[in-house]
Design an enzyme around this catalytic site. Sequence first.
Site, PDB file in Angstrom:
ATOM      1  N   PHE A   1       0.645  -1.367  -0.141  1.00 51.82           N
ATOM      2  CA  PHE A   1       0.011   0.251  -0.364  1.00 51.82           C
ATOM      3  C   PHE A   1       1.153   1.188   0.194  1.00 51.82           C
ATOM      4  CE2 PHE A   1      -3.244   3.090   1.793  1.00 51.82           C
ATOM      5  CZ  PHE A   1      -4.299   2.584   1.901  1.00 51.82           C
TER       6      PHE A   1
ATOM      7  N   ASP B   1       1.162  -5.164   8.659  1.00 50.89           N
ATOM      8  CA  ASP B   1       0.498  -4.160   8.673  1.00 50.89           C
ATOM      9  C   ASP B   1      -1.115  -4.998   8.260  1.00 50.89           C
ATOM     10  OD1 ASP B   1      -1.713  -2.776   7.125  1.00 50.89           O
ATOM     11  OD2 ASP B   1      -0.478  -1.615   6.694  1.00 50.89           O
TER      12      ASP B   1
ATOM     13  N   TYR C   1     -11.272   1.316  11.099  1.00 51.43           N
ATOM     14  CA  TYR C   1     -12.687   1.574  10.018  1.00 51.43           C
ATOM     15  C   TYR C   1     -12.871   0.475   8.579  1.00 51.43           C
ATOM     16  CZ  TYR C   1      -8.517   3.419   7.058  1.00 51.43           C
ATOM     17  OH  TYR C   1      -7.416   4.013   6.285  1.00 51.43           O
ATOM     18  N   LYS C   2     -12.201  -0.725   8.263  1.00 49.05           N
ATOM     19  CA  LYS C   2     -12.623  -1.351   7.454  1.00 49.05           C
ATOM     20  C   LYS C   2     -13.217  -2.521   7.457  1.00 49.05           C
ATOM     21  CE  LYS C   2      -8.378   0.407   4.504  1.00 49.05           C
ATOM     22  NZ  LYS C   2      -7.438   0.386   4.508  1.00 49.05           N
TER      23      LYS C   2
ATOM     24  N   ARG D   1     -12.736  -4.144  -7.043  1.00 51.94           N
ATOM     25  CA  ARG D   1     -12.055  -5.349  -5.693  1.00 51.94           C
ATOM     26  C   ARG D   1     -13.698  -5.381  -5.426  1.00 51.94           C
ATOM     27  NH1 ARG D   1      -8.133  -2.555  -2.067  1.00 51.94           N
ATOM     28  NH2 ARG D   1      -9.567  -1.349  -1.518  1.00 51.94           N
TER      29      ARG D   1
HETATM   30  C1  LIG Z   1      -6.424   1.048   4.456  1.00 51.58           C
HETATM   31  C2  LIG Z   1      -4.462   1.156   4.314  1.00 51.58           C
HETATM   32  C3  LIG Z   1      -4.048   1.861   6.093  1.00 51.58           C
HETATM   33  C4  LIG Z   1      -4.694   3.365   5.330  1.00 51.58           C
HETATM   34  O1  LIG Z   1      -4.028   4.563   6.598  1.00 51.58           O
HETATM   35  P1  LIG Z   1      -4.618   5.694   6.861  1.00 51.58           P
HETATM   36  O2  LIG Z   1      -3.318   6.029   7.693  1.00 51.58           O
HETATM   37  O3  LIG Z   1      -5.590   4.717   7.508  1.00 51.58           O
HETATM   38  O4  LIG Z   1      -4.918   6.180   5.506  1.00 51.58           O
HETATM   39  C5  LIG Z   1      -2.451   1.786   5.302  1.00 51.58           C
HETATM   40  N1  LIG Z   1      -1.966   0.491   5.043  1.00 51.58           N
HETATM   41  C6  LIG Z   1      -2.643  -0.676   4.300  1.00 51.58           C
HETATM   42  C7  LIG Z   1      -1.992  -1.005   4.042  1.00 51.58           C
HETATM   43  C8  LIG Z   1      -4.074  -0.160   4.144  1.00 51.58           C
HETATM   44  O5  LIG Z   1      -4.984  -1.240   3.341  1.00 51.58           O
END
Ligand SMILES: *Cc1c(COP(=O)(O)O)cnc(C)c1O
Length: 422
Positions: free
Chosen positions: A143, A220, A245-246, A394
């Site tokens: 990500f 992560d 939040y997911k 997705r």
């Molecule tokens: C959703 C997600 C993030 C989001 O990071 P934020 O700081 O909440 O914006 C980071 N890493 C991964 C792998 C994600 O899926």
Amino acid sequence: MTESPEDEHRRVAGILSPDLASEAARLDAADPLARHLSAFAEAPGVTAYLDGNSLGRPLADMPEKVAQFIRDDWGTRLIRSWDEQWMELPMRLGDRIASVALGAAAGQTVVADSTSVMLYKLIRAAVAARPGRDEIVIEAGNFPTDRFIAAGIAEEVGATLRWVEPDEITGVSVDDMRAVVGERTALVVLSHVDYRSGALADMASITAAAHDAGALMLWDLCHSVGVVPMQLDDWGVDLAVGCTYKYLNGGPGSPAFGYVRSELQDSIRQPIHGWWSAADIFAMGPEYAPVPGIRQLLSGTPPVMSMLGMQGMLDLIDEAGIGAVRAKSISLTDFAVRAYDELLAPLDVRLLSTRDAAGRGGHITIGHPSFQRVTQELWGQGVIPDFRFPDGIRLGLSPLSTSHEETLRGVVAVRDALLAGR
Ligand SMILES: *Cc1c(COP(=O)(O)O)cnc(C)c1O
């Protein structure tokens, strides 16, 4: 009586693919978690929400929970609530996430910051905890925020990023890892579930491979927490971060969590020395001294209101059991692959996720050059997947809030939008 949009969709989907429709109905009827579908707030006009992996739906009782919070905890108890409950909330909620979803004992997890900031703190701390080692191993397709933050830290401390470039569909394997770790590796940073393909990494074996090289391991968990069971303690994971939040349905911008294995807590020093991580938060002394234990991961005042949403969802996952949630998740993604085979493969749509359920998280990804247009059209119709550049859709199937029938409605809508655009 006029037909509701949901009923119309259901009827049309059934006519268009009778076998799949009866299969969906059969799976939903046999689903032991189906009773939880009604726990989520209604979304008028939405016939298929397939983006629970990006933003989970609110629970139906959120308006009342928020009203109660404003009336009582904030409005009436006022600043007394800090002493009564909020000071300990980051640790209490962290322990709750740990026990419900992480396979981790208490005292190792806190809720704070955003995932990005928590990543900064933990990567920075881990690199400092391995003096003499100057490489951070990270996946090339991780990500963006994970890569950007690791790159920034590498620049800051004079370290080098070493990239893992795995198979795009099956994700990082132990062999991929063994090929890149070595005596210069300070830290390995990987996603448990790949945000694009949904590939699920073998956390236990990869962590062991990082340890064999003398490196620390940071996972992560953004796309796995709340949908894929794990055993952070048993698998020897050093550090972890994740979103709430997911699949934890905490609401937009709800804070992240961070995990530091208890044996490491004395040697890990996070770099943002706020008063919330000081030994005595109210001493207001001249110098910073870190508090022992997991509270040290905090920096400043936690976003208490943003910590309301995830609490009901954690209760729900606890009640259902994370193992049952995973079983339903596999049933949903398996069914989505079957619907793909029948309805989308003939239209030259590519499957960008593995067919092996054991190697997959809670979403599947499909690809087609028209998908940017298709996604726009679907959103307009109340069918909501998400688009991933350059041409992926997705289908995120959050187990407690999604049915097989809803999944089918989504796949049929993708097929119809493709046919209409020909
Ligand atoms: C959703 C997600 C993030 C989001 O990071 P934020 O700081 O909440 O914006 C980071 N890493 C991964 C792998 C994600 O899926």
